[in-house]
Design a protein around this motif. Sequence first.
Motif, short mmCIF file in Angstrom:
data_model
loop_
_atom_site.label_atom_id
_atom_site.label_comp_id
_atom_site.label_asym_id
_atom_site.label_seq_id
_atom_site.Cartn_x
_atom_site.Cartn_y
_atom_site.Cartn_z
N VAL A 98 2.66 -0.92 4.40
CA VAL A 98 2.37 0.45 4.02
C VAL A 98 3.70 1.16 3.83
O VAL A 98 4.51 1.24 4.75
N GLU A 99 3.93 1.65 2.63
CA GLU A 99 5.16 2.36 2.29
C GLU A 99 4.85 3.85 2.19
O GLU A 99 4.02 4.26 1.38
N LEU A 100 5.49 4.63 3.01
CA LEU A 100 5.32 6.08 3.00
C LEU A 100 6.23 6.68 1.93
O LEU A 100 7.46 6.61 2.04
N PHE A 101 5.62 7.22 0.88
CA PHE A 101 6.42 7.78 -0.21
C PHE A 101 7.06 9.08 0.25
O PHE A 101 6.40 9.97 0.78
N GLU A 102 8.36 9.19 0.03
CA GLU A 102 9.11 10.40 0.35
C GLU A 102 9.46 11.10 -0.96
O GLU A 102 9.83 10.45 -1.92
N GLY A 103 9.34 12.40 -0.99
CA GLY A 103 9.81 13.12 -2.17
C GLY A 103 8.77 13.87 -2.97
O GLY A 103 9.07 14.35 -4.06
N LEU A 104 7.56 14.02 -2.45
CA LEU A 104 6.55 14.77 -3.22
C LEU A 104 6.99 16.22 -3.43
O LEU A 104 6.62 16.83 -4.43
N ILE B 47 0.86 -1.18 0.00
CA ILE B 47 0.00 0.00 0.00
C ILE B 47 0.90 1.23 0.00
O ILE B 47 1.71 1.40 0.91
N LEU B 48 0.78 2.05 -1.03
CA LEU B 48 1.59 3.26 -1.12
C LEU B 48 0.85 4.41 -0.46
O LEU B 48 -0.29 4.72 -0.83
N ALA B 49 1.48 5.04 0.53
CA ALA B 49 0.90 6.17 1.24
C ALA B 49 1.48 7.47 0.71
O ALA B 49 2.69 7.63 0.61
N LEU B 50 0.58 8.39 0.35
CA LEU B 50 0.96 9.71 -0.11
C LEU B 50 0.40 10.73 0.88
O LEU B 50 -0.79 10.70 1.18
N VAL B 51 1.25 11.63 1.36
CA VAL B 51 0.84 12.62 2.35
C VAL B 51 0.80 14.00 1.71
O VAL B 51 1.80 14.45 1.14
N GLY B 52 -0.31 14.68 1.85
CA GLY B 52 -0.52 15.98 1.23
C GLY B 52 0.02 17.16 2.00
O GLY B 52 -0.31 18.29 1.69
N SER B 53 0.85 16.92 2.99
CA SER B 53 1.47 18.01 3.74
C SER B 53 2.98 17.81 3.73
O SER B 53 3.46 16.70 3.95
N LEU B 54 3.71 18.90 3.50
CA LEU B 54 5.17 18.83 3.48
C LEU B 54 5.78 19.24 4.82
O LEU B 54 6.98 19.07 5.02
N ARG B 55 4.97 19.75 5.71
CA ARG B 55 5.47 20.26 6.99
C ARG B 55 6.06 19.13 7.83
O ARG B 55 5.47 18.06 7.95
N ALA B 56 7.22 19.38 8.42
CA ALA B 56 7.92 18.36 9.21
C ALA B 56 7.05 17.82 10.34
O ALA B 56 7.04 16.62 10.61
N GLY B 57 6.31 18.68 11.02
CA GLY B 57 5.47 18.25 12.13
C GLY B 57 4.04 17.95 11.74
O GLY B 57 3.15 17.94 12.60
#
Length: 187
Positions: A35-41, A5-15
Amino acid sequence: MSVRILALVGSLRAGSTNRQLAEAAVKLAPEGAEVELFEGLAEIPFYNEDIDVEGGVPAAATRLREAARAADAFLLFSPEYNGTIPAVLKNAIDWLSRPYGAGAFGRKPVAVVGTAFGQYGGVWAQDEARKAVGLAGGRVIEDIKLSIPGSLTRFAETHPSDDAEVAAQLTEVVARLYGTVEAVTAA
Protein backbone atom coordinates in the motif's frame (compact mmCIF):
# COMPACT_ATOMS: atom_id res chain seq x y z
CA MET A 1 2.87 -11.71 -7.28
CA SER A 2 3.24 -8.21 -5.86
CA VAL A 3 0.15 -6.00 -5.89
CA ARG A 4 0.50 -2.21 -5.68
CA ILE A 5 -2.40 -0.42 -4.01
CA LEU A 6 -2.39 3.36 -4.23
CA ALA A 7 -3.93 5.06 -1.19
CA LEU A 8 -5.45 8.52 -1.56
CA VAL A 9 -6.47 10.44 1.57
CA GLY A 10 -9.18 13.08 1.37
CA SER A 11 -7.92 15.09 4.32
CA LEU A 12 -4.92 17.42 4.30
CA ARG A 13 -4.84 17.95 8.06
CA ALA A 14 -1.60 16.78 9.71
CA GLY A 15 -3.47 14.97 12.49
CA SER A 16 -6.13 13.53 10.20
CA THR A 17 -7.64 10.29 11.46
CA ASN A 18 -8.14 9.22 7.84
CA ARG A 19 -4.43 9.70 7.22
CA GLN A 20 -3.75 7.62 10.33
CA LEU A 21 -6.11 4.98 8.95
CA ALA A 22 -4.15 5.00 5.68
CA GLU A 23 -0.87 4.68 7.60
CA ALA A 24 -2.35 1.68 9.37
CA ALA A 25 -3.26 0.14 5.99
CA VAL A 26 0.36 0.51 4.89
CA LYS A 27 1.50 -1.37 8.03
CA LEU A 28 -1.21 -4.03 7.89
CA ALA A 29 -0.97 -4.96 4.21
CA PRO A 30 -0.71 -8.72 3.69
CA GLU A 31 2.36 -10.30 2.20
CA GLY A 32 2.42 -9.66 -1.52
CA ALA A 33 0.54 -6.36 -1.23
CA GLU A 34 2.16 -2.95 -1.03
CA VAL A 35 0.00 0.00 0.00
CA GLU A 36 1.58 3.25 -1.17
CA LEU A 37 0.31 6.42 0.49
CA PHE A 38 0.28 9.13 -2.16
CA GLU A 39 1.73 12.41 -0.93
CA GLY A 40 1.00 15.69 -2.65
CA LEU A 41 -2.75 16.03 -3.23
CA ALA A 42 -2.54 19.56 -1.78
CA GLU A 43 -0.21 20.65 -4.61
CA ILE A 44 -2.54 19.61 -7.40
CA PRO A 45 -4.54 22.56 -8.78
CA PHE A 46 -8.26 22.22 -9.29
CA TYR A 47 -8.97 20.36 -12.49
CA ASN A 48 -9.18 22.69 -15.47
CA GLU A 49 -9.33 21.40 -19.01
CA ASP A 50 -7.42 24.48 -20.19
CA ILE A 51 -4.27 23.30 -18.38
CA ASP A 52 -4.80 19.60 -19.09
CA VAL A 53 -3.04 19.82 -22.43
CA GLU A 54 0.24 18.39 -23.67
CA GLY A 55 3.03 20.45 -22.17
CA GLY A 56 0.68 22.20 -19.74
CA VAL A 57 -0.24 19.52 -17.20
CA PRO A 58 1.05 20.58 -13.77
CA ALA A 59 3.87 18.40 -12.44
CA ALA A 60 1.85 17.41 -9.35
CA ALA A 61 -1.01 16.14 -11.52
CA THR A 62 1.43 14.23 -13.73
CA ARG A 63 2.93 12.60 -10.64
CA LEU A 64 -0.54 11.52 -9.47
CA ARG A 65 -1.39 10.08 -12.88
CA GLU A 66 1.92 8.19 -13.07
CA ALA A 67 1.41 6.71 -9.59
CA ALA A 68 -2.13 5.71 -10.56
CA ARG A 69 -1.05 4.05 -13.79
CA ALA A 70 1.58 2.07 -11.89
CA ALA A 71 -0.99 0.89 -9.33
CA ASP A 72 -2.98 -2.33 -9.56
CA ALA A 73 -5.77 -1.06 -7.29
CA PHE A 74 -6.85 1.96 -5.25
CA LEU A 75 -7.85 2.46 -1.64
CA LEU A 76 -9.51 5.81 -0.97
CA PHE A 77 -9.86 7.21 2.55
CA SER A 78 -12.65 9.75 2.78
CA PRO A 79 -13.70 11.88 5.70
CA GLU A 80 -17.04 13.65 5.40
CA TYR A 81 -17.12 17.42 4.91
CA ASN A 82 -20.59 18.93 5.23
CA GLY A 83 -22.18 15.63 4.30
CA THR A 84 -20.13 14.94 1.19
CA ILE A 85 -16.72 14.16 -0.32
CA PRO A 86 -13.79 16.50 0.42
CA ALA A 87 -12.75 18.72 -2.49
CA VAL A 88 -9.15 17.45 -2.47
CA LEU A 89 -10.28 13.86 -3.04
CA LYS A 90 -12.83 14.84 -5.69
CA ASN A 91 -10.13 16.86 -7.45
CA ALA A 92 -7.80 13.84 -7.52
CA ILE A 93 -10.61 11.74 -8.99
CA ASP A 94 -11.24 14.42 -11.63
CA TRP A 95 -7.55 14.48 -12.68
CA LEU A 96 -7.47 10.67 -12.83
CA SER A 97 -10.63 10.57 -14.97
CA ARG A 98 -8.92 12.26 -17.89
CA PRO A 99 -8.27 11.98 -20.74
CA TYR A 100 -11.87 10.94 -21.25
CA GLY A 101 -12.12 7.21 -21.89
CA ALA A 102 -8.45 6.62 -21.08
CA GLY A 103 -8.11 7.86 -17.50
CA ALA A 104 -5.64 6.43 -15.03
CA PHE A 105 -8.23 4.39 -13.10
CA GLY A 106 -8.39 2.08 -16.12
CA ARG A 107 -11.13 -0.21 -14.68
CA LYS A 108 -8.80 -1.13 -11.81
CA PRO A 109 -10.40 -2.20 -8.50
CA VAL A 110 -11.21 0.60 -6.05
CA ALA A 111 -12.37 0.42 -2.44
CA VAL A 112 -13.49 3.43 -0.40
CA VAL A 113 -13.27 3.51 3.40
CA GLY A 114 -12.92 6.12 6.09
CA THR A 115 -13.70 7.58 9.43
CA ALA A 116 -15.59 10.67 10.51
CA PHE A 117 -16.74 12.31 13.71
CA GLY A 118 -20.45 11.68 13.06
CA GLN A 119 -22.41 8.64 14.10
CA TYR A 120 -22.28 7.04 10.63
CA GLY A 121 -18.55 7.31 10.03
CA GLY A 122 -18.74 9.29 6.80
CA VAL A 123 -20.92 6.93 4.75
CA TRP A 124 -22.42 9.77 2.68
CA ALA A 125 -19.00 10.98 1.58
CA GLN A 126 -17.82 7.44 0.93
CA ASP A 127 -20.90 6.73 -1.20
CA GLU A 128 -20.26 9.95 -3.16
CA ALA A 129 -16.61 8.93 -3.66
CA ARG A 130 -17.69 5.50 -4.95
CA LYS A 131 -20.08 7.16 -7.39
CA ALA A 132 -17.43 9.61 -8.66
CA VAL A 133 -14.75 6.90 -9.01
CA GLY A 134 -17.14 4.62 -10.89
CA LEU A 135 -17.98 7.39 -13.34
CA ALA A 136 -14.26 8.21 -13.64
CA GLY A 137 -13.43 4.70 -14.83
CA GLY A 138 -12.58 2.79 -11.67
CA ARG A 139 -14.12 -0.61 -10.92
CA VAL A 140 -15.65 0.07 -7.52
CA ILE A 141 -15.79 -2.97 -5.26
CA GLU A 142 -19.11 -2.19 -3.60
CA ASP A 143 -18.94 -4.89 -0.93
CA ILE A 144 -15.63 -3.67 0.53
CA LYS A 145 -16.66 -1.00 3.03
CA LEU A 146 -15.45 0.35 6.35
CA SER A 147 -17.01 3.41 8.00
CA ILE A 148 -15.75 4.19 11.49
CA PRO A 149 -17.87 6.67 13.50
CA GLY A 150 -16.74 8.92 16.32
CA SER A 151 -13.23 9.41 14.96
CA LEU A 152 -12.21 12.34 17.15
CA THR A 153 -13.01 10.51 20.37
CA ARG A 154 -12.17 6.97 19.27
CA PHE A 155 -8.71 7.93 18.04
CA ALA A 156 -7.99 10.76 20.51
CA GLU A 157 -5.49 8.63 22.41
CA THR A 158 -5.08 5.64 20.08
CA HIS A 159 -3.70 5.32 16.56
CA PRO A 160 -6.04 3.23 14.37
CA SER A 161 -3.34 0.56 13.98
CA ASP A 162 -3.39 0.10 17.77
CA ASP A 163 -7.18 -0.32 17.92
CA ALA A 164 -7.59 -4.12 17.64
CA GLU A 165 -11.09 -3.97 16.11
CA VAL A 166 -10.14 -1.35 13.52
CA ALA A 167 -6.84 -3.09 12.70
CA ALA A 168 -8.69 -6.36 12.07
CA GLN A 169 -11.31 -4.67 9.88
CA LEU A 170 -8.72 -2.71 7.92
CA THR A 171 -6.57 -5.81 7.44
CA GLU A 172 -9.62 -7.55 5.98
CA VAL A 173 -10.33 -4.59 3.65
CA VAL A 174 -6.78 -4.59 2.27
CA ALA A 175 -6.70 -8.39 1.99
CA ARG A 176 -10.00 -8.43 0.10
CA LEU A 177 -8.87 -5.67 -2.27
CA TYR A 178 -5.62 -7.59 -2.82
CA GLY A 179 -7.65 -10.76 -3.47
CA THR A 180 -9.76 -8.92 -6.04
CA VAL A 181 -6.63 -7.98 -7.99
CA GLU A 182 -5.27 -11.53 -7.74
CA ALA A 183 -8.57 -13.00 -8.98
CA VAL A 184 -8.65 -10.67 -12.00
CA THR A 185 -5.00 -11.39 -12.81
CA ALA A 186 -5.49 -15.16 -12.54
CA ALA A 187 -8.54 -15.14 -14.84
